[in-house]
Design a protein around this motif. Structure first.
Motif, PDB file in Angstrom:
ATOM      1  N   GLY A  88       0.520  -0.846   0.155  1.00  0.00           N
ATOM      2  CA  GLY A  88       0.031  -0.332   0.003  1.00  0.00           C
ATOM      3  C   GLY A  88       1.038   1.081  -0.214  1.00  0.00           C
ATOM      4  O   GLY A  88       2.473   0.909   0.008  1.00  0.00           O
ATOM      5  N   GLY A  89       0.389   2.664  -0.260  1.00  0.00           N
ATOM      6  CA  GLY A  89       1.092   3.251   0.335  1.00  0.00           C
ATOM      7  C   GLY A  89       1.470   3.599   1.580  1.00  0.00           C
ATOM      8  O   GLY A  89       1.682   2.758   2.484  1.00  0.00           O
ATOM      9  N   PRO A  90       1.231   5.492   1.325  1.00  0.00           N
ATOM     10  CA  PRO A  90       2.254   5.738   3.063  1.00  0.00           C
ATOM     11  C   PRO A  90       1.101   5.664   3.859  1.00  0.00           C
ATOM     12  O   PRO A  90       0.194   5.663   3.683  1.00  0.00           O
ATOM     13  CB  PRO A  90       2.484   7.184   2.274  1.00  0.00           C
ATOM     14  CG  PRO A  90       2.556   7.549   1.399  1.00  0.00           C
ATOM     15  CD  PRO A  90       1.734   6.873   0.668  1.00  0.00           C
ATOM     16  N   ASP A  91       1.609   6.183   5.793  1.00  0.00           N
ATOM     17  CA  ASP A  91       1.140   4.689   6.822  1.00  0.00           C
ATOM     18  C   ASP A  91       0.497   6.866   6.590  1.00  0.00           C
ATOM     19  O   ASP A  91       0.401   8.170   6.845  1.00  0.00           O
ATOM     20  CB  ASP A  91       1.864   4.921   7.448  1.00  0.00           C
ATOM     21  CG  ASP A  91       1.648   4.811   8.654  1.00  0.00           C
ATOM     22  OD1 ASP A  91       1.742   4.810  10.111  1.00  0.00           O
ATOM     23  OD2 ASP A  91      -0.474   4.496   8.836  1.00  0.00           O
ATOM     24  N   SER A  92      -1.131   5.780   6.944  1.00  0.00           N
ATOM     25  CA  SER A  92      -2.304   7.273   7.079  1.00  0.00           C
ATOM     26  C   SER A  92      -3.251   6.615   7.129  1.00  0.00           C
ATOM     27  O   SER A  92      -3.650   6.241   7.395  1.00  0.00           O
ATOM     28  CB  SER A  92      -1.680   8.649   5.596  1.00  0.00           C
ATOM     29  OG  SER A  92      -3.008   8.877   5.379  1.00  0.00           O
ATOM     30  N   THR A  93      -4.200   7.697   8.036  1.00  0.00           N
ATOM     31  CA  THR A  93      -5.947   7.457   8.020  1.00  0.00           C
ATOM     32  C   THR A  93      -7.055   8.771   8.310  1.00  0.00           C
ATOM     33  O   THR A  93      -6.609   9.165   8.445  1.00  0.00           O
ATOM     34  CB  THR A  93      -5.760   6.830   9.286  1.00  0.00           C
ATOM     35  OG1 THR A  93      -7.031   6.731   9.666  1.00  0.00           O
ATOM     36  CG2 THR A  93      -5.900   7.935  10.761  1.00  0.00           C
ATOM     37  N   GLY A 135      -2.702   8.659  -0.074  1.00  0.00           N
ATOM     38  CA  GLY A 135      -2.527   7.044   0.020  1.00  0.00           C
ATOM     39  C   GLY A 135      -3.040   6.177   1.362  1.00  0.00           C
ATOM     40  O   GLY A 135      -2.658   5.390   1.632  1.00  0.00           O
ATOM     41  N   SER A 136      -3.822   6.661   2.233  1.00  0.00           N
ATOM     42  CA  SER A 136      -4.321   5.888   2.684  1.00  0.00           C
ATOM     43  C   SER A 136      -5.028   4.048   2.837  1.00  0.00           C
ATOM     44  O   SER A 136      -6.066   4.407   1.200  1.00  0.00           O
ATOM     45  CB  SER A 136      -5.413   7.033   3.915  1.00  0.00           C
ATOM     46  OG  SER A 136      -5.546   5.730   4.880  1.00  0.00           O
ATOM     47  N   ASP A 137      -5.016   3.661   3.158  1.00  0.00           N
ATOM     48  CA  ASP A 137      -5.758   2.278   2.999  1.00  0.00           C
ATOM     49  C   ASP A 137      -7.368   2.024   4.106  1.00  0.00           C
ATOM     50  O   ASP A 137      -8.140   1.268   3.382  1.00  0.00           O
ATOM     51  CB  ASP A 137      -4.886   0.952   3.663  1.00  0.00           C
ATOM     52  CG  ASP A 137      -3.618   0.810   3.189  1.00  0.00           C
ATOM     53  OD1 ASP A 137      -2.930   1.432   1.939  1.00  0.00           O
ATOM     54  OD2 ASP A 137      -2.784  -0.045   3.292  1.00  0.00           O
ATOM     55  N   VAL A 138      -7.638   3.063   4.247  1.00  0.00           N
ATOM     56  CA  VAL A 138      -8.769   3.295   5.065  1.00  0.00           C
ATOM     57  C   VAL A 138      -9.347   4.455   5.135  1.00  0.00           C
ATOM     58  O   VAL A 138      -8.440   5.648   5.069  1.00  0.00           O
ATOM     59  CB  VAL A 138      -8.878   2.735   7.131  1.00  0.00           C
ATOM     60  CG1 VAL A 138     -10.118   2.918   7.959  1.00  0.00           C
ATOM     61  CG2 VAL A 138      -7.680   1.643   7.115  1.00  0.00           C
ATOM     62  N   ARG A 139     -10.358   4.835   4.897  1.00  0.00           N
ATOM     63  CA  ARG A 139     -11.568   5.964   5.200  1.00  0.00           C
ATOM     64  C   ARG A 139     -12.188   6.035   5.813  1.00  0.00           C
ATOM     65  O   ARG A 139     -13.280   4.403   6.358  1.00  0.00           O
ATOM     66  CB  ARG A 139     -12.258   6.277   4.036  1.00  0.00           C
ATOM     67  CG  ARG A 139     -12.917   7.828   3.664  1.00  0.00           C
ATOM     68  CD  ARG A 139     -13.285   7.680   2.365  1.00  0.00           C
ATOM     69  NE  ARG A 139     -14.822   6.930   2.019  1.00  0.00           N
ATOM     70  CZ  ARG A 139     -14.961   5.475   0.972  1.00  0.00           C
ATOM     71  NH1 ARG A 139     -13.860   5.252   0.694  1.00  0.00           N
ATOM     72  NH2 ARG A 139     -15.995   5.527   1.029  1.00  0.00           N
ATOM     73  N   VAL A 140     -12.191   7.135   6.838  1.00  0.00           N
ATOM     74  CA  VAL A 140     -13.555   6.440   7.786  1.00  0.00           C
ATOM     75  C   VAL A 140     -14.274   8.227   7.234  1.00  0.00           C
ATOM     76  O   VAL A 140     -13.798   9.348   7.809  1.00  0.00           O
ATOM     77  CB  VAL A 140     -12.735   7.519   8.916  1.00  0.00           C
ATOM     78  CG1 VAL A 140     -13.829   7.495  10.479  1.00  0.00           C
ATOM     79  CG2 VAL A 140     -11.740   6.375   9.370  1.00  0.00           C
ATOM     80  N   THR A 155      -2.841  -4.845   5.070  1.00  0.00           N
ATOM     81  CA  THR A 155      -0.877  -4.213   5.568  1.00  0.00           C
ATOM     82  C   THR A 155      -1.138  -4.334   6.866  1.00  0.00           C
ATOM     83  O   THR A 155      -2.019  -3.168   7.305  1.00  0.00           O
ATOM     84  CB  THR A 155      -0.316  -3.196   4.366  1.00  0.00           C
ATOM     85  OG1 THR A 155      -0.645  -2.265   5.162  1.00  0.00           O
ATOM     86  CG2 THR A 155      -0.420  -3.935   3.278  1.00  0.00           C
ATOM     87  N   PRO A 156       0.358  -4.040   7.474  1.00  0.00           N
ATOM     88  CA  PRO A 156       0.729  -3.233   8.521  1.00  0.00           C
ATOM     89  C   PRO A 156       0.082  -2.008   8.874  1.00  0.00           C
ATOM     90  O   PRO A 156      -0.660  -1.292   9.855  1.00  0.00           O
ATOM     91  CB  PRO A 156       1.710  -3.064   8.768  1.00  0.00           C
ATOM     92  CG  PRO A 156       2.398  -4.168   8.701  1.00  0.00           C
ATOM     93  CD  PRO A 156       1.417  -5.385   7.244  1.00  0.00           C
ATOM     94  N   ARG A 157       0.069  -1.366   7.348  1.00  0.00           N
ATOM     95  CA  ARG A 157      -0.064  -0.073   7.014  1.00  0.00           C
ATOM     96  C   ARG A 157      -2.146  -0.273   7.654  1.00  0.00           C
ATOM     97  O   ARG A 157      -2.638   1.135   7.788  1.00  0.00           O
ATOM     98  CB  ARG A 157      -0.015   0.894   6.027  1.00  0.00           C
ATOM     99  CG  ARG A 157       1.219   1.493   5.754  1.00  0.00           C
ATOM    100  CD  ARG A 157       1.691   1.971   4.495  1.00  0.00           C
ATOM    101  NE  ARG A 157       1.734   0.666   3.331  1.00  0.00           N
ATOM    102  CZ  ARG A 157       2.532  -0.010   2.948  1.00  0.00           C
ATOM    103  NH1 ARG A 157       3.598   0.374   3.771  1.00  0.00           N
ATOM    104  NH2 ARG A 157       2.764  -0.386   1.832  1.00  0.00           N
ATOM    105  N   THR A 158      -2.410  -0.554   6.929  1.00  0.00           N
ATOM    106  CA  THR A 158      -3.806  -0.561   6.978  1.00  0.00           C
ATOM    107  C   THR A 158      -4.576  -0.779   8.762  1.00  0.00           C
ATOM    108  O   THR A 158      -5.227   0.211   9.677  1.00  0.00           O
ATOM    109  CB  THR A 158      -4.473  -2.221   6.757  1.00  0.00           C
ATOM    110  OG1 THR A 158      -4.821  -1.872   5.025  1.00  0.00           O
ATOM    111  CG2 THR A 158      -6.171  -1.917   6.928  1.00  0.00           C
ATOM    112  N   TRP A 159      -3.858  -1.358   9.709  1.00  0.00           N
ATOM    113  CA  TRP A 159      -3.709  -1.644  10.945  1.00  0.00           C
ATOM    114  C   TRP A 159      -3.390  -1.238  11.306  1.00  0.00           C
ATOM    115  O   TRP A 159      -4.074  -0.297  12.601  1.00  0.00           O
ATOM    116  CB  TRP A 159      -3.123  -2.951  11.421  1.00  0.00           C
ATOM    117  CG  TRP A 159      -4.076  -4.299  11.261  1.00  0.00           C
ATOM    118  CD1 TRP A 159      -4.761  -4.623  10.312  1.00  0.00           C
ATOM    119  CD2 TRP A 159      -2.615  -5.450  10.266  1.00  0.00           C
ATOM    120  NE1 TRP A 159      -4.716  -6.340   9.341  1.00  0.00           N
ATOM    121  CE2 TRP A 159      -3.565  -6.398   9.487  1.00  0.00           C
ATOM    122  CE3 TRP A 159      -0.919  -6.169  10.980  1.00  0.00           C
ATOM    123  CZ2 TRP A 159      -3.099  -7.579   9.355  1.00  0.00           C
ATOM    124  CZ3 TRP A 159      -1.280  -7.120  10.328  1.00  0.00           C
ATOM    125  CH2 TRP A 159      -1.177  -7.780   9.536  1.00  0.00           C
TER     126      TRP A 159
END
Length: 288
Positions: free
Chosen positions: A15-20, A34-39, A60-64
């Motif tokens: 995935g992309g850079p770590d972000s949320t 680049g986030s794997d998650v959207r809120v 990925t660990p970024r997702t978690w």
């Protein structure tokens, strides 16, 4: 060893850079590049979306990290969290690229035991907050929910499944174990023997069987998944918040108590509720 399961056999990349995405206080959504998650926030409901549809929402660990931060950042007035996946799958499991020599999980096997277990504990926190008594969590599942995807659905209190949903605990067949908190709710739901069979065979459980086993709260046609989830959320929100929180806490703790202990906890909770209702009506209650 690494957490989670491999994907369902389709290619998955990093995935992309770590972000949320962090819910704001007025509604809407925020999401880092680049986030794997959207809120997204709508009143007392937060919707957490796995947003890697090109990789079937492989984790990925970024997702978690993003999921963990989403839980920590929820405003106090959120009552319901809906967890969903963008695109045709809920989540195909752990992105296999994480196991590559330069991947984020490559060093777990050779790390000191304490450090490796601490890393996995952090991964587990990404799912564990969904069981908080002050929240009701609902998974809206379509397509594949494999390995880490299945465990994410199991972390939720309620599960609405589309009729094309396929659940699979793939870890054991890959030489690993389910380690994202999925084993306890699986055993509680389907009992030991069936849970063992599902894990050891790695077979895929369809929506119809999931409903029979209690893994699904309801099964609906794929086109009705969003509407059915909204209906369930509305029904949950109809209960007064404090009563809902007390009830979830009672049920969560029931498995670890004797009948006498559970009855005592019920009595204490009921007195709290009766007094809160009396105070709301303007009555005086004891100060003990």
């Amino acid at each position: 060893m690494p957490a989670g399961a491999a994907g369902d056999g389709e290619p998955a990349g990093a995935g992309g850079p770590d972000s949320t995405g962090i819910p704001n206080s007025t509604g809407g959504s925020e999401r880092g590049i680049g986030s794997d998650v959207r809120v997204d926030r709508t009143g007392p409901v937060a919707t957490v979306t796995l947003d890697r549809p090109d990789r079937l929402n492989a984790q990925t660990p970024r997702t978690w990290a993003a999921l963990r931060e989403a839980g920590r950042s929820l405003p106090g007035d959120i009552r319901v969290v809906v967890v969903r996946g963008e695109g045709r799958a809920f989540s195909a499991g752990l992105d296999r690229a994480a196991f590559s020599p330069d991947g984020p999980l490559a060093g777990l096997a050779t790390a000191p035991r304490e450090r490796a277990e601490a890393s996995i504990r952090g991964f587990q926190e990404a799912f564990g907050w969904l069981r908080r008594p002050d929240l009701v969590s609902v998974a809206a599942v379509q397509g594949h929910a494999i390995g880490a995807g299945f465990q994410l659905a199991l972390a939720c209190d309620l599960r609405v499944l589309a009729d094309d949903a396929l659940l699979c605990m793939a870890e054991t067949t890959l030489g690993l174990v389910p380690d994202l908190g999925g084993t306890a709710p699986l055993v509680e739901t389907v009992r030991y023997s069936r849970a063992l069979e599902i894990c050891l065979t790695g077979r895929r459980v369809g929506a119809g069987e999931a409903l029979r086993l209690g893994l699904a709260t309801v099964v609906v046609p794929r086109s009705e998944l969003a509407a059915a989830t909204d209906d369930l959320v509305a029904a949950v929100l109809a209960a007064p918040r404090d009563a809902a929180v007390e009830t979830k806490a009672l049920l969560l703790g029931a498995r670890g108590r004797s009948l006498a202990e559970q009855e005592a906890v019920e009595r204490a909770a009921q007195v709290r509720r009766l007094r809160d209702l009396a105070v709301a009506a303007g009555a005086a209650v004891p100060d003990d």
